[in-house]
Design a protein around this motif. Structure first.
Motif, mmCIF file in Angstrom:
data_model
loop_
_atom_site.group_PDB
_atom_site.id
_atom_site.type_symbol
_atom_site.label_atom_id
_atom_site.label_comp_id
_atom_site.label_asym_id
_atom_site.label_seq_id
_atom_site.Cartn_x
_atom_site.Cartn_y
_atom_site.Cartn_z
ATOM 1 N N UNK A 176 37.480 23.469 21.473
ATOM 2 C CA UNK A 176 37.284 22.120 22.060
ATOM 3 C C UNK A 176 36.200 21.292 21.216
ATOM 4 N N UNK A 177 35.346 22.013 20.675
ATOM 5 C CA UNK A 177 34.292 21.296 19.836
ATOM 6 C C UNK A 177 34.978 21.070 18.572
ATOM 7 N N UNK A 178 36.166 21.627 18.146
ATOM 8 C CA UNK A 178 36.563 21.076 16.710
ATOM 9 C C UNK A 178 36.880 19.725 17.004
ATOM 10 N N UNK A 179 37.085 18.913 17.798
ATOM 11 C CA UNK A 179 37.578 17.753 17.815
ATOM 12 C C UNK A 179 36.396 16.735 17.754
ATOM 13 N N UNK A 185 41.920 14.240 18.985
ATOM 14 C CA UNK A 185 41.565 15.321 18.122
ATOM 15 C C UNK A 185 42.006 15.204 16.816
ATOM 16 N N UNK A 186 41.008 14.973 15.957
ATOM 17 C CA UNK A 186 41.427 14.525 14.741
ATOM 18 C C UNK A 186 42.269 13.433 14.322
ATOM 19 N N UNK A 187 42.030 12.293 15.149
ATOM 20 C CA UNK A 187 42.512 11.281 15.078
ATOM 21 C C UNK A 187 44.102 11.112 15.632
ATOM 22 N N UNK A 188 44.534 12.078 16.444
ATOM 23 C CA UNK A 188 45.638 11.991 17.000
ATOM 24 C C UNK A 188 45.600 12.725 18.465
ATOM 25 N N UNK A 189 46.342 12.224 19.604
ATOM 26 C CA UNK A 189 46.364 13.004 20.842
ATOM 27 C C UNK A 189 47.321 14.176 20.442
ATOM 28 N N UNK A 224 50.715 16.570 14.809
ATOM 29 C CA UNK A 224 51.804 18.000 14.227
ATOM 30 C C UNK A 224 51.009 18.750 13.376
ATOM 31 N N UNK A 225 49.977 18.516 12.643
ATOM 32 C CA UNK A 225 49.598 19.311 11.819
ATOM 33 C C UNK A 225 47.930 19.300 11.974
ATOM 34 N N UNK A 226 47.588 20.337 12.771
ATOM 35 C CA UNK A 226 46.031 20.127 13.283
ATOM 36 C C UNK A 226 45.355 20.651 11.966
ATOM 37 N N UNK A 229 41.551 23.672 15.839
ATOM 38 C CA UNK A 229 42.107 22.405 16.164
ATOM 39 C C UNK A 229 43.531 22.626 16.698
ATOM 40 N N UNK A 230 44.282 23.655 16.006
ATOM 41 C CA UNK A 230 45.435 24.061 16.586
ATOM 42 C C UNK A 230 45.390 24.619 18.020
ATOM 43 N N UNK A 231 44.372 25.830 18.221
ATOM 44 C CA UNK A 231 44.245 26.170 19.421
ATOM 45 C C UNK A 231 44.044 25.238 20.776
#
Length: 168
Positions: free
Chosen positions: A32-35, A42-46, A49-51, A56-58
């Motif tokens: 969660x902290x990766x966001x 998270x990384x600019x998107x809800x 498609x490509x974390x 971020x993928x988790x």
């Protein structure tokens, strides 16, 4: 129709259990902290498609599974009320549905306010939802008209009466 509801309730309960395990893994990995303390983004998107990386993928996957599970909880509650299931079954599924938005907000708080209290509250709400769904499933299988395995008392009654008489 009862069999379908029982299966829906069981699948929803199973999905919720899997989501809890995935949530524990997500928290343990600090995903969660990766966001970057941004929620629902998270990384600019809800739902990108490509974390950007594995954490971020988790987090993304946890959110996806949570969303799908949330729709299953909504569907289970809807069907319980639509089909006139027992009062206790409807109430249990409704408890799960009512706690769900609180759980979502607490999930957001685990990203923006990462404290032990928020984590514990988030997991406690998950357990309330899970317990309500377990009750929904158990009571759905216990409703009138459902088949059940004969109990030991039923078996004892059958053996005491002996073989049927032939009327000789």
């Amino acid at each position: 129709m009862g069999l379908r509801f029982r299966h829906l309730a069981a699948v929803t309960t199973g999905m919720t259990f899997a989501l809890i395990l995935l949530g524990v893994y997500t928290a343990a990995a600090g995903a969660g902290l990766s966001c970057g303390a941004r929620w629902p983004l998270c990384n600019g998107a809800v739902f990108g498609l490509f974390p950007a990386n594995w954490p971020s993928f988790i987090e993304w996957f946890h959110r996806l599974v949570a969303m799908v599970t949330g729709f299953f909880i909504l569907g289970t509650t809807y069907v319980a009320w639509r089909d006139g299931k027992s009062r206790r079954t409807r109430i249990a599924s409704t408890v799960a549905l009512v706690v769900l938005p609180v759980q979502v907000l607490l999930g957001g708080a685990t990203v923006t306010i990462y404290t032990a209290l928020v984590q514990v509250t988030h997991h406690a709400a998950a357990l309330v939802i899970f317990a309500a769904l377990v009750a929904t499933t158990v009571w759905a299988y216990d409703e009138p008209g459902t088949t059940r395995r004969a109990t030991d008392a039923d078996d004892a009654d059958a053996t005491e009466s002996g073989p049927a008489s032939t009327g000789d």
